[in-house]
Each structure stands twice: as structure tokens, then as C-alpha cells.
Scaffold this motif. Structure first.
Motif, PDB file in Angstrom:
ATOM      1  N   ARG A   1       0.074  -7.752 -48.184  1.00  0.00           N
ATOM      2  CA  ARG A   1       0.490  -7.038 -49.426  1.00  0.00           C
ATOM      3  C   ARG A   1       1.270  -5.767 -49.056  1.00  0.00           C
ATOM      4  O   ARG A   1       0.836  -4.779 -48.261  1.00  0.00           O
ATOM      5  N   ASN A   2       2.530  -5.638 -49.455  1.00  0.00           N
ATOM      6  CA  ASN A   2       3.257  -4.603 -49.235  1.00  0.00           C
ATOM      7  C   ASN A   2       3.381  -4.193 -47.506  1.00  0.00           C
ATOM      8  O   ASN A   2       3.420  -3.164 -46.974  1.00  0.00           O
ATOM      9  N   GLY A   3       3.409  -5.539 -46.721  1.00  0.00           N
ATOM     10  CA  GLY A   3       3.732  -5.496 -45.385  1.00  0.00           C
ATOM     11  C   GLY A   3       2.246  -5.217 -44.849  1.00  0.00           C
ATOM     12  O   GLY A   3       2.463  -5.237 -43.258  1.00  0.00           O
ATOM     13  N   THR A   4       1.398  -4.967 -45.280  1.00  0.00           N
ATOM     14  CA  THR A   4       0.116  -4.696 -44.704  1.00  0.00           C
ATOM     15  C   THR A   4      -0.866  -6.042 -44.750  1.00  0.00           C
ATOM     16  O   THR A   4      -1.178  -6.157 -45.985  1.00  0.00           O
ATOM     17  N   GLN A   5      -1.652  -6.344 -43.702  1.00  0.00           N
ATOM     18  CA  GLN A   5      -2.398  -7.554 -43.885  1.00  0.00           C
ATOM     19  C   GLN A   5      -3.680  -7.256 -44.720  1.00  0.00           C
ATOM     20  O   GLN A   5      -4.198  -6.208 -44.297  1.00  0.00           O
ATOM     21  N   VAL A   6      -3.839  -8.011 -45.555  1.00  0.00           N
ATOM     22  CA  VAL A   6      -5.044  -7.745 -46.455  1.00  0.00           C
ATOM     23  C   VAL A   6      -5.901  -8.868 -46.599  1.00  0.00           C
ATOM     24  O   VAL A   6      -7.209  -8.583 -47.192  1.00  0.00           O
ATOM     25  N   ALA A   7      -5.708 -10.034 -46.087  1.00  0.00           N
ATOM     26  CA  ALA A   7      -6.611 -11.210 -46.182  1.00  0.00           C
ATOM     27  C   ALA A   7      -6.124 -12.258 -45.072  1.00  0.00           C
ATOM     28  O   ALA A   7      -4.972 -12.176 -44.548  1.00  0.00           O
ATOM     29  N   SER A   8      -7.339 -13.135 -44.278  1.00  0.00           N
ATOM     30  CA  SER A   8      -6.813 -13.984 -43.670  1.00  0.00           C
ATOM     31  C   SER A   8      -7.933 -15.012 -44.070  1.00  0.00           C
ATOM     32  O   SER A   8      -9.102 -14.709 -44.207  1.00  0.00           O
ATOM     33  N   GLY A   9      -7.769 -16.143 -43.306  1.00  0.00           N
ATOM     34  CA  GLY A   9      -8.721 -17.252 -43.200  1.00  0.00           C
ATOM     35  C   GLY A   9      -8.342 -18.452 -42.834  1.00  0.00           C
ATOM     36  O   GLY A   9      -7.231 -18.574 -42.182  1.00  0.00           O
ATOM     37  N   SER A  10      -8.988 -19.636 -43.174  1.00  0.00           N
ATOM     38  CA  SER A  10      -8.634 -20.893 -42.574  1.00  0.00           C
ATOM     39  C   SER A  10      -8.997 -22.023 -43.750  1.00  0.00           C
ATOM     40  O   SER A  10      -9.601 -21.737 -44.648  1.00  0.00           O
ATOM     41  N   GLY A  11      -8.427 -23.330 -43.412  1.00  0.00           N
ATOM     42  CA  GLY A  11      -8.718 -24.442 -44.074  1.00  0.00           C
ATOM     43  C   GLY A  11     -10.167 -24.455 -44.258  1.00  0.00           C
ATOM     44  O   GLY A  11     -10.750 -25.064 -45.236  1.00  0.00           O
ATOM     45  N   ALA A  12     -11.117 -24.167 -43.260  1.00  0.00           N
ATOM     46  CA  ALA A  12     -12.297 -24.707 -43.511  1.00  0.00           C
ATOM     47  C   ALA A  12     -13.217 -23.693 -44.242  1.00  0.00           C
ATOM     48  O   ALA A  12     -13.964 -23.915 -44.613  1.00  0.00           O
ATOM     49  N   ASP A  13     -12.492 -22.482 -44.609  1.00  0.00           N
ATOM     50  CA  ASP A  13     -12.941 -21.432 -45.663  1.00  0.00           C
ATOM     51  C   ASP A  13     -12.910 -22.124 -47.120  1.00  0.00           C
ATOM     52  O   ASP A  13     -13.558 -21.597 -48.027  1.00  0.00           O
ATOM     53  N   CYS A  14     -12.403 -23.167 -47.179  1.00  0.00           N
ATOM     54  CA  CYS A  14     -12.261 -23.775 -48.717  1.00  0.00           C
ATOM     55  C   CYS A  14     -13.013 -25.199 -48.525  1.00  0.00           C
ATOM     56  O   CYS A  14     -12.514 -26.177 -48.379  1.00  0.00           O
ATOM     57  N   LEU A  15     -14.184 -24.978 -48.899  1.00  0.00           N
ATOM     58  CA  LEU A  15     -15.068 -26.283 -48.865  1.00  0.00           C
ATOM     59  C   LEU A  15     -15.096 -26.838 -47.527  1.00  0.00           C
ATOM     60  O   LEU A  15     -15.095 -28.249 -47.626  1.00  0.00           O
ATOM     61  N   ASP A  16     -14.918 -26.269 -46.518  1.00  0.00           N
ATOM     62  CA  ASP A  16     -14.704 -26.910 -45.009  1.00  0.00           C
ATOM     63  C   ASP A  16     -13.544 -27.602 -44.935  1.00  0.00           C
ATOM     64  O   ASP A  16     -13.260 -27.791 -43.779  1.00  0.00           O
ATOM     65  N   ASP A  17     -12.934 -27.920 -46.124  1.00  0.00           N
ATOM     66  CA  ASP A  17     -11.420 -28.710 -45.837  1.00  0.00           C
ATOM     67  C   ASP A  17     -11.067 -28.646 -47.363  1.00  0.00           C
ATOM     68  O   ASP A  17     -11.759 -29.083 -48.099  1.00  0.00           O
ATOM     69  N   PRO A  18      -9.576 -28.003 -47.535  1.00  0.00           N
ATOM     70  CA  PRO A  18      -9.024 -28.226 -48.994  1.00  0.00           C
ATOM     71  C   PRO A  18      -8.987 -29.615 -49.532  1.00  0.00           C
ATOM     72  O   PRO A  18      -8.957 -30.015 -50.651  1.00  0.00           O
ATOM     73  N   LEU A  19      -8.985 -30.689 -48.576  1.00  0.00           N
ATOM     74  CA  LEU A  19      -9.247 -31.945 -49.158  1.00  0.00           C
ATOM     75  C   LEU A  19     -10.757 -32.560 -49.787  1.00  0.00           C
ATOM     76  O   LEU A  19     -10.805 -33.080 -50.640  1.00  0.00           O
ATOM     77  N   ASN A  20     -11.478 -31.555 -49.200  1.00  0.00           N
ATOM     78  CA  ASN A  20     -13.008 -31.585 -50.014  1.00  0.00           C
ATOM     79  C   ASN A  20     -12.899 -30.881 -51.134  1.00  0.00           C
ATOM     80  O   ASN A  20     -13.642 -31.421 -52.349  1.00  0.00           O
ATOM     81  N   ALA A  21     -12.217 -29.942 -51.423  1.00  0.00           N
ATOM     82  CA  ALA A  21     -12.060 -29.340 -52.603  1.00  0.00           C
ATOM     83  C   ALA A  21     -11.312 -30.139 -53.634  1.00  0.00           C
ATOM     84  O   ALA A  21     -11.663 -30.532 -54.726  1.00  0.00           O
ATOM     85  N   LEU A  22     -10.189 -30.953 -53.205  1.00  0.00           N
ATOM     86  CA  LEU A  22      -9.472 -31.860 -53.956  1.00  0.00           C
ATOM     87  C   LEU A  22     -10.435 -33.072 -54.407  1.00  0.00           C
ATOM     88  O   LEU A  22     -10.565 -33.457 -55.623  1.00  0.00           O
ATOM     89  N   ARG A  23     -11.355 -33.524 -53.342  1.00  0.00           N
ATOM     90  CA  ARG A  23     -12.478 -34.593 -53.805  1.00  0.00           C
ATOM     91  C   ARG A  23     -13.076 -34.027 -55.013  1.00  0.00           C
ATOM     92  O   ARG A  23     -13.550 -34.959 -55.985  1.00  0.00           O
ATOM     93  N   TRP A  24     -13.954 -32.864 -54.709  1.00  0.00           N
ATOM     94  CA  TRP A  24     -14.620 -32.308 -55.688  1.00  0.00           C
ATOM     95  C   TRP A  24     -14.011 -32.323 -57.302  1.00  0.00           C
ATOM     96  O   TRP A  24     -14.704 -32.384 -58.162  1.00  0.00           O
ATOM     97  N   LEU A  25     -12.795 -31.803 -56.966  1.00  0.00           N
ATOM     98  CA  LEU A  25     -12.090 -31.578 -58.561  1.00  0.00           C
ATOM     99  C   LEU A  25     -11.933 -32.890 -59.013  1.00  0.00           C
ATOM    100  O   LEU A  25     -12.110 -33.232 -60.261  1.00  0.00           O
ATOM    101  N   ALA A  26     -11.552 -34.082 -58.287  1.00  0.00           N
ATOM    102  CA  ALA A  26     -11.081 -35.348 -58.770  1.00  0.00           C
ATOM    103  C   ALA A  26     -12.513 -35.860 -59.556  1.00  0.00           C
ATOM    104  O   ALA A  26     -12.536 -36.379 -60.749  1.00  0.00           O
TER     105      ALA A  26
END
Length: 272
Positions: free
Chosen positions: A190-215
Motif C-alpha cells: 500500500r503506497n509502496g510499503t509492504q502491508v501483507a504477505s502470505g501463501s496459497g496454503a493460507d487459503c484453506l490449505d489450497d485455493p482449490l480447497n476453497a473452490l471445492r468448499w464453495l461449489a
């Protein structure tokens, strides 16, 4: 199934619509629904989605909320939820947002999917979810809450369309056939300063797990995911506040980058 009387759900829906229309946050709706009655809350969400579509808006996708443990800790809510993406919530890539459209905005970076086929049966594993994806893009979601002070229970956020606001899709479309989405890394500035970081594993262990949950959740509530829909799969790190004048950029390794600007205070004064 919820036992709450329909007139209480109607009052909750009207309270949230009025807050959105008047641009003034309202008190929570859990006094009408109870803090944990998810079925009643989804009925409120569906009623307000129908109302929006009757006014000419169109559903173009869905979002998963509360996939990140960091976000769940921030909000004190401990399970995922789903919301609806409407056409006028899509901000052009590298676009500028009128801050007058926002109440209490917080921004997060995530992987977005565009579906190549329907997910209208029980999705048993992540490979079924992967096979339904036409491509992925980096995304920013500007979450917002009609509830004053983000004072939300699970029922409040579900009723409030999973605290949906606006969203931005990056320009790069990625084939995920051989991509390990759990291993991707995210940084947000934000405005050139890092304000957040993370990984795909931080999204229900895998974003595809989130898609499966949503489906599966969408199927449960009678509106299965359809080909062509956009899916915001959930945050890869904490939400951060944004305000007039902010510029936000996020990069997700192997997926792409995405940026958005919030109109400046001078623009608010000029056009207000």
C-alpha cells in the motif's frame, strides 16, 4: 433449516439495504437472526441479491470469505462463508475507485478463478475443482461491511453478502493445470510499503480447497456454480484498511500482479 420468522429476515434485509443506500453503517442484524443462524442469514443474502437483480444488476460470480486464519482472527469469525459478485462491483484492472462507493473498506489479495464448466454436483476433491477452472488471475478484493465497526458474527457477515464490496482482476490469465496453488506466495503493498504477505496454503490449505468448499456450499443453497462465473477464492493473508488516496498492488507468484487506486481526498472534495 432456520426457524426464524420471515418478517425478521425481511427486517434484516431492509436494514442492510438501507445502510448501503444511505452510505451509513448500521447495527448488526444478529438481534433479528441470532448470531449463528447461517440458514437465516443466507436467506437474507438471497433476498437482497434478488432485489439487486430486480434493479438491473447481474450476478457474475461468487466469493468465498473467511478462508484465511489471519482474517478469521481479525474478525472473530471461525468458518468460511459465500457471497455473490455483481457486475457493478468489478473494477477495471489498474482502475481507480470512487471512495464514495465505500463505507469501511479493507483490502485483501487472492487467487480468482474463471470457470470453464459448471460445478453442479458434489465436488469430492480438488482435482474436480481444478478441472472446472478455465484460468486463474491475481485479484484484489475490497471487502466492505454495512455493519458498523465490522462488529460481526457469522450471521451478520453472511447476511451482508459475505462483507462483499468491490474487486479487481489482474490482466494475466494463467492455466492452472500443473500449478501448485498451495505453494504460491503473495505480497501486497500500500503506497509502496509492504502491508501483507502470505501463501496459497493460507487459503484453506489450497485455493482449490476453497473452490471445492464453495461449489458444495452453493449447491446446498440452491445456486450451483456455472461456467463463466468468476470465483474469488479467499485471502492469502490479512486484510488491511484502505482510504482515499491509497494505491495498492499485489503480486502472487506464478499467477500475476494486480493494482488498484482509491480516489484521492482532493477528488472527494472536488466531486463531493
Amino acid at each position: 433449516m432456520s426457524q426464524h420468522p420471515p418478517h425478521l429476515r425481511d427486517r434484516a434485509a431492509a436494514r442492510l439495504r438501507r445502510a448501503a443506500y444511505e452510505r451509513l453503517p448500521c447495527q448488526p442484524v444478529r438481534d433479528l437472526l441470532g448470531p449463528d443462524d447461517v440458514d437465516a442469514a443466507y436467506a437474507v443474502q438471497a433476498a437482497n441479491t434478488r432485489h439487486a437483480c430486480e434493479l438491473g444488476r447481474h450476478r457474475i460470480g461468487r466469493k468465498v470469505g473467511l478462508t484465511s486464519s489471519a482474517v478469521r482472527r481479525q474478525l472473530g469469525v471461525h468458518q468460511p462463508d459465500l457471497g455473490t459478485l455483481l457486475d457493478d462491483a468489478l473494477v477495471p484492472s489498474a482502475g481507480r475507485v470512487d471512495p464514495g462507493r465505500l463505507l469501511q473498506p479493507r483490502i485483501e489479495a487472492e487467487v480468482a478463478f474463471v470457470l470453464g464448466r459448471d460445478l453442479d454436483a458434489v465436488t469430492a476433491d480438488v482435482e474436480q475443482a481444478r478441472d472446472a477452472v478455465e484460468y486463474a488471475v491475481a485479484a484484489l478484493e475490497i471487502c466492505d461491511s454495512r455493519i458498523a465497526g465490522w462488529d460481526i458474527s457469522i450471521a451478520d457477515t453472511v447476511a451482508d453478502n459475505a462483507s462483499a464490496g468491490l474487486f479487481v482482476l489482474g490482466p494475466d490469465r494463467v492455466d492452472i493445470c500443473d500449478l501448485d496453488l498451495a505453494a504460491v506466495t503473495m505480497t501486497m503493498h500500500r503506497n509502496g510499503t509492504q502491508v501483507a504477505s502470505g501463501s496459497g496454503a493460507d487459503c484453506l490449505d489450497d485455493p482449490l480447497n476453497a473452490l471445492r468448499w464453495l461449489a458444495n456450499a452453493a449447491l446446498t443453497y440452491g445456486e450451483p456454480l456455472r461456467a463463466g462465473e468468476i470465483v474469488l477464492s479467499g485471502a492469502l493473508g490479512p486484510m488491511v484498511p484502505v482510504a482515499a488516496g491509497d494505491e495498492v498492488a499485489a503480486t502472487i507468484s506464478a499467477v500475476g500482479s494486480v493494482t488498484v487506486s482509491i480516489g484521492s481526498a482532493e477528488e472527494v472534495h472536488t466531486h463531493g
